[in-house]
Design an enzyme around this catalytic site. Sequence first.
Site, PDB file in Angstrom:
ATOM      1  N   ASP A  54      -3.404   7.144  -7.726  1.00 42.35           N
ATOM      2  CA  ASP A  54      -2.411   8.152  -8.122  1.00 42.35           C
ATOM      3  C   ASP A  54      -3.033   9.365  -8.805  1.00 42.35           C
ATOM      4  OD1 ASP A  54      -0.517   6.399  -7.138  1.00 42.35           O
ATOM      5  OD2 ASP A  54      -0.211   5.442  -9.081  1.00 42.35           O
ATOM      6  N   ASP A 104      -2.259  20.467 -16.522  1.00 47.00           N
ATOM      7  CA  ASP A 104      -1.109  21.040 -17.245  1.00 47.00           C
ATOM      8  C   ASP A 104      -0.455  20.040 -18.185  1.00 47.00           C
ATOM      9  OD1 ASP A 104      -0.590  19.973 -14.507  1.00 47.00           O
ATOM     10  OD2 ASP A 104       1.496  20.074 -15.148  1.00 47.00           O
ATOM     11  N   ARG A 149       3.945   4.145 -15.165  1.00 47.60           N
ATOM     12  CA  ARG A 149       2.484   3.989 -15.186  1.00 47.60           C
ATOM     13  C   ARG A 149       1.996   3.906 -16.620  1.00 47.60           C
ATOM     14  NH1 ARG A 149       1.976   8.905 -11.054  1.00 47.60           N
ATOM     15  NH2 ARG A 149       2.373   7.817  -9.100  1.00 47.60           N
ATOM     16  N   LYS A 189      -4.365  12.600  -4.920  1.00 57.04           N
ATOM     17  CA  LYS A 189      -5.144  12.757  -3.679  1.00 57.04           C
ATOM     18  C   LYS A 189      -4.319  13.444  -2.590  1.00 57.04           C
ATOM     19  CE  LYS A 189      -5.625   8.299  -3.632  1.00 57.04           C
ATOM     20  NZ  LYS A 189      -5.075   7.907  -4.952  1.00 57.04           N
ATOM     21  N   GLY A 236       0.955   5.707  -2.135  1.00 52.06           N
ATOM     22  CA  GLY A 236       2.073   6.653  -2.150  1.00 52.06           C
ATOM     23  C   GLY A 236       1.485   8.006  -2.476  1.00 52.06           C
ATOM     24  N   HIS A 237       1.380   8.862  -1.481  1.00 55.50           N
ATOM     25  CA  HIS A 237       0.716  10.160  -1.668  1.00 55.50           C
ATOM     26  C   HIS A 237       1.770  11.270  -1.630  1.00 55.50           C
ATOM     27  CE1 HIS A 237      -3.428   8.454  -0.279  1.00 55.50           C
ATOM     28  NE2 HIS A 237      -2.898   7.804  -1.288  1.00 55.50           N
ATOM     29  N   GLN A 245      -5.651   4.437  -2.989  1.00 57.34           N
ATOM     30  CA  GLN A 245      -5.958   3.749  -4.245  1.00 57.34           C
ATOM     31  C   GLN A 245      -7.060   4.520  -4.988  1.00 57.34           C
ATOM     32  OE1 GLN A 245      -5.737   1.367  -1.236  1.00 57.34           O
ATOM     33  NE2 GLN A 245      -3.637   1.841  -1.749  1.00 57.34           N
ATOM     34  N   VAL A 254      -2.937  22.409 -11.567  1.00 58.05           N
ATOM     35  CA  VAL A 254      -2.121  22.702 -12.758  1.00 58.05           C
ATOM     36  C   VAL A 254      -0.627  22.488 -12.512  1.00 58.05           C
ATOM     37  CG1 VAL A 254      -3.788  24.273 -13.836  1.00 58.05           C
ATOM     38  CG2 VAL A 254      -2.177  25.167 -12.137  1.00 58.05           C
ATOM     39  N   ASN A 285       0.661   0.332   0.372  1.00 54.04           N
ATOM     40  CA  ASN A 285       0.579   0.265  -1.102  1.00 54.04           C
ATOM     41  C   ASN A 285       0.343   1.666  -1.656  1.00 54.04           C
ATOM     42  OD1 ASN A 285      -1.969   0.191   0.127  1.00 54.04           O
ATOM     43  ND2 ASN A 285      -2.879  -1.187  -1.377  1.00 54.04           N
TER      44      ASN A 285
HETATM   45  P1  GDP Z   1      -1.955   9.970  -5.025  1.00 57.36           P
HETATM   46  O1  GDP Z   1      -1.544   8.582  -4.767  1.00 57.36           O
HETATM   47  O2  GDP Z   1      -3.364  10.072  -5.533  1.00 57.36           O
HETATM   48  O3  GDP Z   1      -1.713  10.895  -3.869  1.00 57.36           O
HETATM   49  O4  GDP Z   1      -1.040  10.496  -6.228  1.00 57.36           O
HETATM   50  P2  GDP Z   1       0.561  10.284  -6.371  1.00 57.36           P
HETATM   51  O5  GDP Z   1       1.245  11.191  -5.446  1.00 57.36           O
HETATM   52  O6  GDP Z   1       0.901   8.831  -6.317  1.00 57.36           O
HETATM   53  O7  GDP Z   1       0.771  10.696  -7.885  1.00 57.36           O
HETATM   54  C1  GDP Z   1       0.438  11.945  -8.366  1.00 57.36           C
HETATM   55  C2  GDP Z   1       1.707  12.561  -8.971  1.00 57.36           C
HETATM   56  O8  GDP Z   1       1.347  13.703  -9.724  1.00 57.36           O
HETATM   57  C3  GDP Z   1       2.685  13.056  -7.928  1.00 57.36           C
HETATM   58  O9  GDP Z   1       3.973  12.976  -8.440  1.00 57.36           O
HETATM   59  C4  GDP Z   1       2.266  14.524  -7.734  1.00 57.36           C
HETATM   60  O10 GDP Z   1       3.343  15.325  -7.271  1.00 57.36           O
HETATM   61  C5  GDP Z   1       1.879  14.881  -9.141  1.00 57.36           C
HETATM   62  N1  GDP Z   1       0.809  15.886  -9.291  1.00 57.36           N
HETATM   63  C6  GDP Z   1      -0.300  16.080  -8.529  1.00 57.36           C
HETATM   64  N2  GDP Z   1      -1.090  17.030  -9.085  1.00 57.36           N
HETATM   65  C7  GDP Z   1      -0.457  17.441 -10.206  1.00 57.36           C
HETATM   66  C8  GDP Z   1      -0.781  18.383 -11.232  1.00 57.36           C
HETATM   67  O11 GDP Z   1      -1.817  19.032 -11.231  1.00 57.36           O
HETATM   68  N3  GDP Z   1       0.128  18.519 -12.254  1.00 57.36           N
HETATM   69  C9  GDP Z   1       1.281  17.805 -12.322  1.00 57.36           C
HETATM   70  N4  GDP Z   1       2.093  18.006 -13.353  1.00 57.36           N
HETATM   71  N5  GDP Z   1       1.605  16.917 -11.370  1.00 57.36           N
HETATM   72  C10 GDP Z   1       0.751  16.720 -10.346  1.00 57.36           C
HETATM   73  P1  IMO Z   2      -2.445   5.410  -4.157  1.00 57.72           P
HETATM   74  O1  IMO Z   2      -3.118   5.569  -2.822  1.00 57.72           O
HETATM   75  C1  IMO Z   2      -1.988   3.064  -7.804  1.00 57.72           C
HETATM   76  C2  IMO Z   2      -2.391  -1.275  -7.463  1.00 57.72           C
HETATM   77  C3  IMO Z   2      -1.157  -2.121  -7.674  1.00 57.72           C
HETATM   78  C4  IMO Z   2      -1.771  -3.397  -8.202  1.00 57.72           C
HETATM   79  C5  IMO Z   2      -3.081  -3.498  -7.402  1.00 57.72           C
HETATM   80  C6  IMO Z   2      -2.988  -4.378  -6.169  1.00 57.72           C
HETATM   81  O2  IMO Z   2      -1.055   5.910  -4.202  1.00 57.72           O
HETATM   82  O3  IMO Z   2      -3.318   5.906  -5.254  1.00 57.72           O
HETATM   83  P2  IMO Z   2      -1.777  -4.267  -3.801  1.00 57.72           P
HETATM   84  O4  IMO Z   2      -0.430  -3.756  -3.408  1.00 57.72           O
HETATM   85  O5  IMO Z   2      -2.910  -3.525  -3.185  1.00 57.72           O
HETATM   86  O6  IMO Z   2      -1.875  -5.740  -3.668  1.00 57.72           O
HETATM   87  O7  IMO Z   2      -1.861  -3.974  -5.393  1.00 57.72           O
HETATM   88  O8  IMO Z   2      -3.398  -2.167  -7.015  1.00 57.72           O
HETATM   89  N1  IMO Z   2      -2.259  -0.230  -6.430  1.00 57.72           N
HETATM   90  C7  IMO Z   2      -2.151   1.079  -6.698  1.00 57.72           C
HETATM   91  N2  IMO Z   2      -2.079   1.729  -7.873  1.00 57.72           N
HETATM   92  N3  IMO Z   2      -2.018   3.760  -6.649  1.00 57.72           N
HETATM   93  C8  IMO Z   2      -2.136   3.135  -5.465  1.00 57.72           C
HETATM   94  O9  IMO Z   2      -2.293   3.794  -4.302  1.00 57.72           O
HETATM   95  C9  IMO Z   2      -2.161   1.723  -5.448  1.00 57.72           C
HETATM   96  N4  IMO Z   2      -2.235   0.792  -4.475  1.00 57.72           N
HETATM   97  C10 IMO Z   2      -2.312  -0.386  -5.084  1.00 57.72           C
HETATM   98  O10 IMO Z   2      -0.278  -1.534  -8.603  1.00 57.72           O
HETATM   99  O11 IMO Z   2      -2.127  -3.239  -9.552  1.00 57.72           O
HETATM  100 MG    MG Z   3      -0.024   7.261  -5.317  1.00 63.02          MG
END
Ligand code: GDP
Ligand code: IMO
Ligand code: MG
Length: 435
Positions: free
Chosen positions: A13, A339, A311, A16, A40-41, A230, A419, A38
């Site tokens: 998270d 930010d 989280r 990416k 969520g981007h 991940q 940001v 698993n």
């Molecule tokens: P990923 O799994 O690495 O793609 O990240 P996620 O999408 O699961 O979680 C990142 C969260 O932070 C999402 O809600 C994005 O919209 C948000 N986000 C990404 N970059 C920024 C940032 O620079 N600032 C803020 N405030 N939110 C961000």
């Molecule tokens: P992205 O790509 C954050 C965590 C789960 C759990 C552990 C194992 O959005 O960054 P699994 O479902 O793989 O058996 O879970 O890994 N986990 C993540 N945490 N971002 C993710 O993906 C994750 N994918 C799995 O919360 O602790």
């Molecule tokens: Mg994610």
Amino acid sequence: MKLDILLGMQWGDEGKGKIVDVFTQRYDVIARFQGGPNAGHTIIFDNQKYILHTIPSGIFHENSKNIIGNGVVLEPLIFQNEILKIENRIPDLYSKLFISCKAHLILPSHRLLDAAYEAYKGKEKIGSTLKGIGPTYTDKIARCGLRVGDVQRSDFGERYLKLKNQHLLLARNLEFDYKNHQIDGLSFENYEKLWMEAAYSLKKFNIVETEFMTNQALDKGHKILAEGAQGTLLDIDFGTYPFVTSSNTTSSGVCSGLGVAPKRIGEVYGVFKAYCTRVGSGPFPTELNDDTGTYLREQGAEFGSTTGRPRRCGWLDLPALKYACMLNGTTALIMTKTDVLSGLKNIKIATHYKYKGEIIDYFPFDMSFEAVEPVYHTMEGWNEDLTLSTDGDTLPEKLKQYILFIESYLKIPIVVVSVGPDRLQTIFMDKQSNY
Ligand code: GDP
Ligand code: IMO
Ligand code: MG
């Protein structure tokens, strides 16, 4: 041409999806190499928010090709729902998405087994997303899994049944009440029916041997970006085992997950948050169970993109980040959610750990709460709202010091500072190195 990699340096998270979307304008192909739903981007542009689980984050760009590589595990029904949410927006979706015939299928009974294993573990549970990731990779290694290409075989139904029955035997042995278990609010039988339809409808997509696509694209001089899911500290080998996912989330996973040789790898972009978060169980030395932790969660809207779970939040952890840079061969860093730190009087960064009576700066085998205590460096914070900033030179001085401190510690430049969640809230620092 070389293949570049962009992946997470912490526990997932890191943002990416947002950064891959921004970077896609520089690439011809975006390819996922591991993980599954698993992930969520999140991608935000034109006031619209999309959360992708299996589909690469380059999909919204007109001329991009998007590959779901052999290292990915795919759940047909989740994938179908993902397609339904974006197909209106992307007219050429079917011609620009390619799925490896060698990617493994997540069956409903893999998801059931995920729940069964977690229930069996009780207090020791991993906090899995329950998407069936672990059991599917287990079957891949045990050489009994089903792959996307298998849906084209006439005996797919029989093969499915055989594997499902094997799973139900296991669930029974784990004393799991699978008859009453629901998947995404549906009974197993109802879910299975929808899943089977979705599995057969995979035939509508380009199911190919993506390893030839990637290598031929590179031979032709096309640019590929491999998108990690991940994060490094969830890697099956190097993460905080057993609280990890079941794939190699590090750059080594790219070679096996896309069929490209190590000599093909170019830049490795490591994405990290300006602080740390983790969702699910397991070690997290810099976790804050206080008002600052709550502040970060609220300012950063730190709730899981896949499961909605809150989280866990804490300070930036440099020994862990240094470990991630080493494992991935990170050549450039991208700092997100900068930010979110605005408004804090002081900001702490862990530079070392107290570990068994010693001060260390590496990531030890025993990362448990009792064994590892972070040692902090404290810096002054800043109050300015960064969300409208577009120029690295005009960032607050205190933030520039924060950036410099991280770069000096890691000896790797921070080339992008994010940001805000929108595509446009991205600052290219336009420099090779500052340290
Ligand atoms: P990923 O799994 O690495 O793609 O990240 P996620 O999408 O699961 O979680 C990142 C969260 O932070 C999402 O809600 C994005 O919209 C948000 N986000 C990404 N970059 C920024 C940032 O620079 N600032 C803020 N405030 N939110 C961000
Ligand atoms: P992205 O790509 C954050 C965590 C789960 C759990 C552990 C194992 O959005 O960054 P699994 O479902 O793989 O058996 O879970 O890994 N986990 C993540 N945490 N971002 C993710 O993906 C994750 N994918 C799995 O919360 O602790
Ligand atoms: Mg994610």
